[in-house]
Design a protein around this motif. Sequence first.
Motif, PDB file in Angstrom:
ATOM      1  N   LYS A   3       0.853  -1.185   0.000  1.00 22.92           N
ATOM      2  CA  LYS A   3       0.000   0.000   0.000  1.00 22.92           C
ATOM      3  C   LYS A   3       0.890   1.236   0.000  1.00 22.92           C
ATOM      4  O   LYS A   3       1.830   1.325   0.792  1.00 22.92           O
ATOM      5  CB  LYS A   3      -0.885  -0.024   1.245  1.00 22.92           C
ATOM      6  N   SER A   4       0.599   2.190  -0.883  1.00 25.97           N
ATOM      7  CA  SER A   4       1.431   3.384  -0.934  1.00 25.97           C
ATOM      8  C   SER A   4       1.013   4.350   0.167  1.00 25.97           C
ATOM      9  O   SER A   4      -0.124   4.351   0.630  1.00 25.97           O
ATOM     10  CB  SER A   4       1.328   4.060  -2.299  1.00 25.97           C
ATOM     11  N   ALA A   5       1.964   5.171   0.586  1.00 28.99           N
ATOM     12  CA  ALA A   5       1.706   6.140   1.649  1.00 28.99           C
ATOM     13  C   ALA A   5       0.732   7.200   1.157  1.00 28.99           C
ATOM     14  O   ALA A   5       0.773   7.594  -0.007  1.00 28.99           O
ATOM     15  CB  ALA A   5       3.022   6.787   2.069  1.00 28.99           C
ATOM     16  N   PRO A   6      -0.152   7.669   2.056  1.00 31.69           N
ATOM     17  CA  PRO A   6      -1.035   8.774   1.655  1.00 31.69           C
ATOM     18  C   PRO A   6      -0.204  10.026   1.401  1.00 31.69           C
ATOM     19  O   PRO A   6       0.880  10.191   1.961  1.00 31.69           O
ATOM     20  CB  PRO A   6      -1.942   8.951   2.869  1.00 31.69           C
ATOM     21  N   ILE A   7      -0.718  10.890   0.565  1.00 28.50           N
ATOM     22  CA  ILE A   7      -0.003  12.125   0.220  1.00 28.50           C
ATOM     23  C   ILE A   7      -0.718  13.291   0.886  1.00 28.50           C
ATOM     24  O   ILE A   7      -1.921  13.491   0.706  1.00 28.50           O
ATOM     25  CB  ILE A   7       0.048  12.335  -1.301  1.00 28.50           C
ATOM     26  N   ASP A   8       0.027  14.071   1.663  1.00 29.34           N
ATOM     27  CA  ASP A   8      -0.515  15.274   2.288  1.00 29.34           C
ATOM     28  C   ASP A   8      -0.308  16.455   1.349  1.00 29.34           C
ATOM     29  O   ASP A   8       0.804  16.665   0.857  1.00 29.34           O
ATOM     30  CB  ASP A   8       0.195  15.566   3.613  1.00 29.34           C
ATOM     31  N   ASP A   9      -1.366  17.224   1.094  1.00 26.54           N
ATOM     32  CA  ASP A   9      -1.239  18.447   0.305  1.00 26.54           C
ATOM     33  C   ASP A   9      -0.816  19.578   1.231  1.00 26.54           C
ATOM     34  O   ASP A   9      -1.474  19.845   2.240  1.00 26.54           O
ATOM     35  CB  ASP A   9      -2.556  18.800  -0.386  1.00 26.54           C
ATOM     36  N   ILE A  10       0.279  20.250   0.887  1.00 23.75           N
ATOM     37  CA  ILE A  10       0.826  21.324   1.706  1.00 23.75           C
ATOM     38  C   ILE A  10       0.739  22.638   0.927  1.00 23.75           C
ATOM     39  O   ILE A  10       1.456  22.832  -0.055  1.00 23.75           O
ATOM     40  CB  ILE A  10       2.303  21.045   2.082  1.00 23.75           C
ATOM     41  N   PHE A  66       9.975  11.487   2.031  1.00 25.16           N
ATOM     42  CA  PHE A  66      11.071  11.303   2.986  1.00 25.16           C
ATOM     43  C   PHE A  66      10.575  10.448   4.142  1.00 25.16           C
ATOM     44  O   PHE A  66       9.499  10.690   4.691  1.00 25.16           O
ATOM     45  CB  PHE A  66      11.591  12.651   3.514  1.00 25.16           C
ATOM     46  N   ASN A  67      11.354   9.459   4.500  1.00 25.37           N
ATOM     47  CA  ASN A  67      11.078   8.636   5.673  1.00 25.37           C
ATOM     48  C   ASN A  67       9.681   8.008   5.631  1.00 25.37           C
ATOM     49  O   ASN A  67       8.975   7.967   6.631  1.00 25.37           O
ATOM     50  CB  ASN A  67      11.263   9.477   6.942  1.00 25.37           C
ATOM     51  N   GLY A  68       9.261   7.571   4.444  1.00 29.27           N
ATOM     52  CA  GLY A  68       7.978   6.903   4.294  1.00 29.27           C
ATOM     53  C   GLY A  68       6.776   7.827   4.220  1.00 29.27           C
ATOM     54  O   GLY A  68       5.649   7.370   4.111  1.00 29.27           O
ATOM     55  N   ARG A  69       7.008   9.135   4.270  1.00 24.94           N
ATOM     56  CA  ARG A  69       5.910  10.109   4.200  1.00 24.94           C
ATOM     57  C   ARG A  69       6.008  10.882   2.892  1.00 24.94           C
ATOM     58  O   ARG A  69       7.089  11.149   2.396  1.00 24.94           O
ATOM     59  CB  ARG A  69       5.987  11.087   5.376  1.00 24.94           C
ATOM     60  N   LYS A  70       4.833  11.241   2.365  1.00 23.35           N
ATOM     61  CA  LYS A  70       4.772  11.990   1.111  1.00 23.35           C
ATOM     62  C   LYS A  70       4.008  13.295   1.324  1.00 23.35           C
ATOM     63  O   LYS A  70       3.004  13.324   2.026  1.00 23.35           O
ATOM     64  CB  LYS A  70       4.064  11.185   0.029  1.00 23.35           C
TER      65      LYS A  70
END
Length: 75
Positions: A3-10, A66-70
């Motif tokens: 499962k791919s990591a969720p992506i946070d919109d910044i 980075f570090n598993g977070r997108k």
Amino acid sequence: MAKSAPIDDIPTGGEGIRLGQFLQLAGLVDSGGEAKEVIREGLVLVNDEVDERRGRQLHDGDVVTFNGRKARVSK
């Protein structure tokens, strides 16, 4: 299947932002010094490619990992 990591919109206010600044804004690192280190060590991906340029200009839609977070640059 992984499962791919969720992506946070910044949101960045519509302007471009440099990679090191974005890592801090997105909460992926705690300081500019930490951003410099992880970028230099090749631990940061921009659009699924390693990028070692702390000053790289990011634009709307770019995804930083980075570090598993997108986190995605958003206007």
